[in-house]
Design a protein around this motif. Structure first.
Motif, PDB file in Angstrom:
ATOM      1  N   PHE A  41      56.255  54.837  39.604  1.00 25.52           N
ATOM      2  CA  PHE A  41      55.227  55.848  39.870  1.00 25.52           C
ATOM      3  C   PHE A  41      55.297  57.017  38.889  1.00 25.52           C
ATOM      4  N   ALA A  42      56.363  57.106  38.115  1.00 26.11           N
ATOM      5  CA  ALA A  42      56.526  58.209  37.169  1.00 26.11           C
ATOM      6  C   ALA A  42      56.472  57.761  35.718  1.00 26.11           C
ATOM      7  N   VAL A  43      56.075  56.521  35.468  1.00 22.06           N
ATOM      8  CA  VAL A  43      56.118  56.024  34.095  1.00 22.06           C
ATOM      9  C   VAL A  43      55.183  56.802  33.174  1.00 22.06           C
ATOM     10  N   ALA A  44      54.106  57.378  33.713  1.00 22.76           N
ATOM     11  CA  ALA A  44      53.186  58.158  32.870  1.00 22.76           C
ATOM     12  C   ALA A  44      53.879  59.350  32.236  1.00 22.76           C
ATOM     13  N   THR A  45      54.929  59.867  32.880  1.00 25.56           N
ATOM     14  CA  THR A  45      55.626  61.033  32.330  1.00 25.56           C
ATOM     15  C   THR A  45      56.318  60.714  31.008  1.00 25.56           C
ATOM     16  N   PHE A 260      55.383  63.484  21.094  1.00 23.14           N
ATOM     17  CA  PHE A 260      54.268  64.005  21.908  1.00 23.14           C
ATOM     18  C   PHE A 260      53.073  63.081  21.701  1.00 23.14           C
ATOM     19  N   HIS A 261      52.545  62.523  22.806  1.00 18.17           N
ATOM     20  CA  HIS A 261      51.487  61.527  22.692  1.00 18.17           C
ATOM     21  C   HIS A 261      50.204  61.841  23.457  1.00 18.17           C
ATOM     22  N   HIS A 262      50.264  62.696  24.477  1.00 15.65           N
ATOM     23  CA  HIS A 262      49.098  62.795  25.360  1.00 15.65           C
ATOM     24  C   HIS A 262      49.064  64.169  26.015  1.00 15.65           C
ATOM     25  N   GLY A 263      48.052  64.958  25.694  1.00 17.86           N
ATOM     26  CA  GLY A 263      47.939  66.271  26.316  1.00 17.86           C
ATOM     27  C   GLY A 263      46.858  67.109  25.663  1.00 17.86           C
ATOM     28  N   TYR A 314      44.219  59.471  32.802  1.00 20.01           N
ATOM     29  CA  TYR A 314      45.524  59.222  33.412  1.00 20.01           C
ATOM     30  C   TYR A 314      45.930  57.760  33.260  1.00 20.01           C
ATOM     31  N   GLY A 315      44.963  56.852  33.258  1.00 13.00           N
ATOM     32  CA  GLY A 315      45.285  55.458  32.978  1.00 13.00           C
ATOM     33  C   GLY A 315      45.873  55.291  31.600  1.00 13.00           C
ATOM     34  N   ARG A 316      45.352  56.054  30.639  1.00 12.33           N
ATOM     35  CA  ARG A 316      45.897  56.005  29.277  1.00 12.33           C
ATOM     36  C   ARG A 316      47.321  56.558  29.247  1.00 12.33           C
ATOM     37  N   ALA A 317      47.594  57.595  30.035  1.00  5.38           N
ATOM     38  CA  ALA A 317      48.952  58.138  30.104  1.00  5.38           C
ATOM     39  C   ALA A 317      49.930  57.092  30.621  1.00  5.38           C
ATOM     40  N   PHE A 318      49.528  56.316  31.637  1.00  4.07           N
ATOM     41  CA  PHE A 318      50.392  55.249  32.147  1.00  4.07           C
ATOM     42  C   PHE A 318      50.629  54.192  31.068  1.00  4.07           C
ATOM     43  N   ARG A 319      49.578  53.847  30.341  1.00  3.91           N
ATOM     44  CA  ARG A 319      49.731  52.836  29.282  1.00  3.91           C
ATOM     45  C   ARG A 319      50.703  53.314  28.209  1.00  3.91           C
ATOM     46  N   ILE A 320      50.558  54.576  27.781  1.00  4.93           N
ATOM     47  CA  ILE A 320      51.455  55.118  26.766  1.00  4.93           C
ATOM     48  C   ILE A 320      52.880  55.186  27.297  1.00  4.93           C
ATOM     49  N   GLY A 321      53.029  55.646  28.550  1.00  2.71           N
ATOM     50  CA  GLY A 321      54.352  55.727  29.142  1.00  2.71           C
ATOM     51  C   GLY A 321      55.038  54.378  29.223  1.00  2.71           C
ATOM     52  N   ASP A 322      54.275  53.355  29.541  1.00  3.12           N
ATOM     53  CA  ASP A 322      54.846  52.005  29.611  1.00  3.12           C
ATOM     54  C   ASP A 322      55.330  51.547  28.234  1.00  3.12           C
ATOM     55  N   LEU A 323      54.569  51.872  27.195  1.00  2.57           N
ATOM     56  CA  LEU A 323      54.991  51.521  25.846  1.00  2.57           C
ATOM     57  C   LEU A 323      56.265  52.262  25.451  1.00  2.57           C
ATOM     58  N   MET A 324      56.379  53.523  25.866  1.00  2.00           N
ATOM     59  CA  MET A 324      57.592  54.279  25.570  1.00  2.00           C
ATOM     60  C   MET A 324      58.772  53.735  26.373  1.00  2.00           C
TER      61      MET A 324
END
Length: 355
Positions: A41-45, A260-263, A314-324
């Motif tokens: 649930f925190a992967v977007a971070t 830094f990827h999303h903000g 926010y869906g994009r944040a989850f995708r980026i977080g998963d890649l990280m």
């Protein structure tokens, strides 16, 4: 310049001041579904792994700015973070001297959101008075006041491994204002304004000390200082004005930060033309995944579109977080996010009102 930035200033979306449960409730559901999909649930971070909770909540504004590379710092309004309490006004003045700042300056809490506690201060007395309203041992930021008229929120995103990031949206922020006629009180002017008169509860409490004053004819009175939706600033989608030059400039600044990827970058600019060429601006703040794609508050945006915009970002944040995560980063978990949010909420409740 003013026409380009202020167009649609009188507009008010019927959804701007709905209950947060209506606006954000569906996002909570989507967040849970995404957490189940990605098994965290925190992967977007992890989209911004060097910022606590990725910048969702509880992050230090100063610590984020400290991550900007030395050469890129010229684009940021000078700042300093100090601690409130006994002698805080002296510490603030010492910081001003070191940074070469003169009044007016901006003072705001180092941890906060939605414009809480943000004030423009015009002299030593207002500085001392404002700092006296903070509880002891709270981190406070003092920052150069950028005199440019234009203010914008630029949402940036970069998929890990991409050579260049993208500007997903750009939004102009404007303070609604009224013009004195020499006869009407400020209260009457606010109530007669086509925007502010429809949501007077957003503006009147902040102006309580001035409401019975009659401004002289022709005097323009801004009603909001903080470029924040919850404080009543008006937003206009300016994504069509994004240029390759501006994208390259913002990308270079944010690429100077570690991972830094999303903000969103909040800045003030001298002119639309200069901004589009990638110069003539200074950055106020850099915010992580908790920053809204604020073009969703532009007048004319349907409620369904507000939901779609949030789900996309926010869906994009989850995708980026998963890649990280695949690169070896690990999130601190949902309970850590909750603790940061509760701490931030308690701090915000202790701050003086923003302007």
């Amino acid at each position: 310049m003013r026409d380009q930035v202020d167009r649609d200033i009188d507009g008010l979306s019927p959804y701007e001041f709905l209950s947060p449960w209506i606006i954000y409730g569906p996002l909570v559901i989507v967040w849970i579904l995404l957490g189940l999909r990605y098994r965290d649930f925190a992967v977007a971070t992890l989209a911004n792994p060097h910022i606590p909770a990725g910048g969702l909540c509880g992050e230090s504004k100063g610590d984020i700015l400290d991550q900007v590379g030395r050469d890129a710092r010229a684009w940021i309004a000078p700042w300093h973070v100090f601690t409130s309490g006994n002698g805080s006004d002296i510490r603030a003045r010492e910081a001003m001297d070191r940074l070469g700042l003169t009044f007016p300056v901006v003072v705001k809490p180092d941890i906060g959101c939605k414009g809480a506690g943000v004030r423009r201060l015009d002299g030593p007395e207002s500085l001392r008075e404002t700092l006296g309203l903070y509880p002891d041992n709270v981190a406070v930021m003092i920052q150069h006041f950028i005199p440019h008229v234009g203010e914008a929120g630029i949402f940036y995103s970069r998929i890990p491994g991409e050579a260049t990031g993208r500007i997903l949206s750009m939004t102009f922020k404007t303070s609604p204002s009224v013009v004195g006629d020499g006869l009407s009180t400020l209260r009457e002017l606010v109530l007669a304004h086509p925007r502010t008169g429809r949501v007077p509860h957003v503006y009147l409490p902040r102006l309580a000390a001035q409401l019975d004053h009659v401004p002289e004819a022709g005097r323009r009175i801004p009603l909001v200082f903080t470029g924040n939706h919850s404080k009543g600033s008006a937003f206009r989608d300016a994504s069509h004005l994004v240029t390759p030059e501006l994208t390259r400039r913002i990308d270079a600044i944010l690429r100077s930060m570690p991972d830094f990827h999303h903000g969103r970058v909040d800045l003030r600019f001298a002119s639309v033309a200069a901004l589009r060429e990638g110069h003539g601006f200074q950055i106020i703040e850099i915010n992580g995944i908790g920053s809204e794609p604020i073009h969703m508050w532009a007048p004319g945006t349907a409620l369904a579109d507000i939901y779609r915009i949030q789900f996309r970002f926010y869906g994009r944040a989850f995708r980026i977080g998963d890649l990280m995560r695949r690169r070896g980063h690990r999130s601190s978990g949902a309970f850590h996010m909750l603790r940061l949010w509760r701490r931030q909420s308690a701090l915000i409740a202790s701050y003086p009102p923003g302007h």
